[in-house]
Design an enzyme around this catalytic site. Structure first.
Site, short mmCIF file in Angstrom:
data_model
loop_
_atom_site.label_atom_id
_atom_site.label_comp_id
_atom_site.label_asym_id
_atom_site.label_seq_id
_atom_site.Cartn_x
_atom_site.Cartn_y
_atom_site.Cartn_z
N ASP A 91 -9.52 3.05 10.86
CA ASP A 91 -8.53 3.45 9.95
C ASP A 91 -8.76 4.88 9.73
O ASP A 91 -9.83 5.60 9.44
CB ASP A 91 -8.81 2.63 8.73
CG ASP A 91 -7.41 2.87 7.81
OD1 ASP A 91 -7.08 4.04 7.12
OD2 ASP A 91 -6.77 1.88 7.47
N ILE A 92 -7.58 5.69 9.55
CA ILE A 92 -7.64 7.09 9.63
C ILE A 92 -7.89 7.58 8.05
O ILE A 92 -8.08 8.50 7.65
CB ILE A 92 -6.39 7.77 10.09
CG1 ILE A 92 -5.06 7.52 9.29
CG2 ILE A 92 -6.34 7.71 11.61
CD1 ILE A 92 -3.92 8.27 9.65
N VAL A 131 2.84 -0.01 6.85
CA VAL A 131 3.30 0.07 8.40
C VAL A 131 3.47 -1.52 8.64
O VAL A 131 2.86 -2.46 8.31
CB VAL A 131 2.10 0.26 9.45
CG1 VAL A 131 2.63 0.30 10.89
CG2 VAL A 131 1.62 1.62 9.06
N HIS A 163 -1.51 -6.16 10.46
CA HIS A 163 -2.67 -5.70 10.79
C HIS A 163 -3.75 -6.27 9.76
O HIS A 163 -3.48 -6.25 8.49
CB HIS A 163 -2.55 -4.01 10.92
CG HIS A 163 -2.03 -3.55 9.58
ND1 HIS A 163 -0.46 -3.53 9.33
CD2 HIS A 163 -2.45 -2.81 8.57
CE1 HIS A 163 -0.27 -2.80 8.14
NE2 HIS A 163 -1.65 -2.48 7.67
N ASN A 219 -2.10 -7.24 4.27
CA ASN A 219 -1.12 -6.89 3.18
C ASN A 219 0.46 -7.20 3.76
O ASN A 219 0.78 -7.16 4.77
CB ASN A 219 -1.45 -5.22 2.85
CG ASN A 219 -2.29 -4.70 2.25
OD1 ASN A 219 -3.10 -5.49 1.56
ND2 ASN A 219 -2.92 -3.65 2.55
N HIS A 237 -7.13 -5.92 8.07
CA HIS A 237 -8.18 -4.79 7.83
C HIS A 237 -9.50 -5.23 7.61
O HIS A 237 -9.66 -6.64 7.05
CB HIS A 237 -7.97 -3.96 6.19
CG HIS A 237 -6.86 -3.53 5.99
ND1 HIS A 237 -6.69 -2.09 5.98
CD2 HIS A 237 -5.26 -3.88 5.94
CE1 HIS A 237 -5.43 -1.65 5.84
NE2 HIS A 237 -4.48 -2.52 5.51
#
Length: 123
Positions: free
Chosen positions: A29-30, A95, A99, A86, A101
């Site tokens: 993750d950025i 987004v 995805h 999420n 996490h």
């Protein structure tokens, strides 16, 4: 398609990829929320959890398998970790490509926002 994660899957946008197979891609993750924070995504575009069909069970289960593998490979499976999906705006999804996490590498409190809450209470 103008999906950020589809572009990462296609190699059009660089990412710090840590895992790839025929069903999934994982990358760091950025904006990490823990010492280890990766995103695990399906190669196929599924916008939200609400869009998953019975035929998508294998890929969604596979994302969890990848999370457990990465936790073991990076040495924090035994200490513990958190996985989170999420869904939609109120769920914190930003987004619209599902995805998972994967967060680990430190004790994670509950509720997840407790550190923020503590600061607000102490002020």
């Amino acid at each position: 398609m103008d999906c950020l994660f589809c572009k990462i899957v296609a190699g059009d946008i660089p990412a710090n990829k840590i895992y790839e197979d025929e069903l999934a891609v994982a990358f760091m993750d950025i904006n990490p929320q823990a010492p280890f924070h990766a995103l695990i995504i399906p190669r196929q575009h599924l916008a939200t959890l609400n869009d998953i069909s019975v035929e998508d069970r294998e890929v969604v289960g596979h994302l969890h398998w990848v999370a457990a593998k990465l936790a073991a490979d990076h040495g924090f499976a035994d200490d513990g970790y958190r996985t989170v999906f999420n869904c939609n705006r109120h769920g914190g999804q930003t987004v619209y490509h599902i995805h998972l996490h994967l967060l680990g590498g430190k004790p994670l409190g509950w509720p997840p926002y407790q550190d923020t809450l503590k600061v607000a209470i102490d002020d």
